[in-house]
Design a protein around this motif. Sequence first.
Motif, PDB file in Angstrom:
ATOM      1  N   SER A   1       0.896  -1.240  -0.073  1.00 57.24           N
ATOM      2  CA  SER A   1       0.041  -0.037  -0.020  1.00 57.24           C
ATOM      3  C   SER A   1       0.870   1.346   0.098  1.00 57.24           C
ATOM      4  O   SER A   1       2.000   1.367   0.342  1.00 57.24           O
ATOM      5  CB  SER A   1      -0.761  -0.229   1.316  1.00 57.24           C
ATOM      6  N   PRO A   2       0.203   2.571  -0.574  1.00 57.96           N
ATOM      7  CA  PRO A   2       0.947   3.548  -0.556  1.00 57.96           C
ATOM      8  C   PRO A   2       1.622   4.086   0.642  1.00 57.96           C
ATOM      9  O   PRO A   2       2.848   4.234   1.065  1.00 57.96           O
ATOM     10  CB  PRO A   2       0.221   4.626  -1.033  1.00 57.96           C
ATOM     11  N   SER A   3       0.791   3.868   1.887  1.00 56.16           N
ATOM     12  CA  SER A   3       1.155   4.374   3.310  1.00 56.16           C
ATOM     13  C   SER A   3       2.353   3.563   3.734  1.00 56.16           C
ATOM     14  O   SER A   3       3.158   3.818   4.509  1.00 56.16           O
ATOM     15  CB  SER A   3       0.002   4.366   4.395  1.00 56.16           C
ATOM     16  N   ALA A   4       2.297   2.122   3.249  1.00 55.46           N
ATOM     17  CA  ALA A   4       3.299   1.136   4.031  1.00 55.46           C
ATOM     18  C   ALA A   4       4.685   1.545   3.195  1.00 55.46           C
ATOM     19  O   ALA A   4       5.577   1.423   3.793  1.00 55.46           O
ATOM     20  CB  ALA A   4       2.954  -0.301   3.636  1.00 55.46           C
ATOM     21  N   MET A   5       4.577   1.910   1.734  1.00 58.49           N
ATOM     22  CA  MET A   5       5.680   2.169   1.019  1.00 58.49           C
ATOM     23  C   MET A   5       6.249   3.483   1.505  1.00 58.49           C
ATOM     24  O   MET A   5       7.641   3.735   1.783  1.00 58.49           O
ATOM     25  CB  MET A   5       5.404   2.367  -0.255  1.00 58.49           C
TER      26      MET A   5
END
Length: 337
Positions: free
Chosen positions: A164-168
Amino acid sequence: MNFHTLRSLIKKGQISPVYYFFGKEKYLAEILSEEIIKNKISYEERDYSVFKFELEETGWEEIVNILSTSSFFSKSKVVIVKTNFSSRKKRGETYKDIVLLKNYLISPSQSSYLVVIDEERKEELFKIFSSSPHCTIFFLYPLKPDEIQSLIEERIIERGKKISPSAMAILLEEAQEDLSLSLNDLEKILTYIGDKDRIDREDIENLVTYSGRFRIDSLIKAMDERDKFLAFRILKDILENFEPVFIVGTIASVYCRRYNNLLGEEYQTRERRNINEGEKEKLLYAFDKRMKRNEFILKIIFDTDIKIKSNPFNKGIVEEMIAKIIEGEGSLGNEGV
């Protein structure tokens, strides 16, 4: 040529017989070296076909001899040389066999691959390798954010996962500080999520080994590479979450396992009948060096264990142990652990 282009060429099998990597981003050299090994050496052959040396401890005569000798165990061999120098030895002593290196670079072996990792770009070595048409020179430059993201995404895709973008964003933030630790954490996260097909922010935040920065495996790797700055940086994080007595015990278990593995490998080598005595003698000599280094480390750990039991919360005892191991004599060589 940028990092991703060079890595792509290596993965395709377009591999030079000699590489000279220089610069501070040592982890990039490790990634490239691993790609060379994966391309040329099977997993089963690694113990006998991948050699690692510190140039301050091993002269070019021994290194060139290994490069030039045919392997009885595999079609190829990879020799990785790190040029770390300490104040204990004069640089001139290490370069006494430099003529042998120059002669080897004129016509390198077709079945051996030499990788030299020179963090400081020592002028004499740089000139020697630059003059060889068989050598690929590459500067280990700090990767740009988009290059780091591509590297992380590639690792995730290779495992059949998404992120996910937030994890990245979390991984990229850490990668800006230390790419090697970020990629090590990524491997832990991928293992942690199991069959789940996507890494989410919650996975990272819930993972104890990440949020607590429990990185004893990374600490041991830094110790093996004698990277004192990185080792103490990791140790500081670990000490914030775990008691010194636990850290010493965990490190002791790793080196005890290594020692037992070495004993088993040495016995198997002595019993082999399908290699000549000269080759066997070289292997046993390498085992002897690794055994002595491991025994040296275990003595330090056991002495520390006695001290820590009477003072289990003394962080200074652990710091002293790590410093002694890193600064001590000997080389772990080709551990494969």
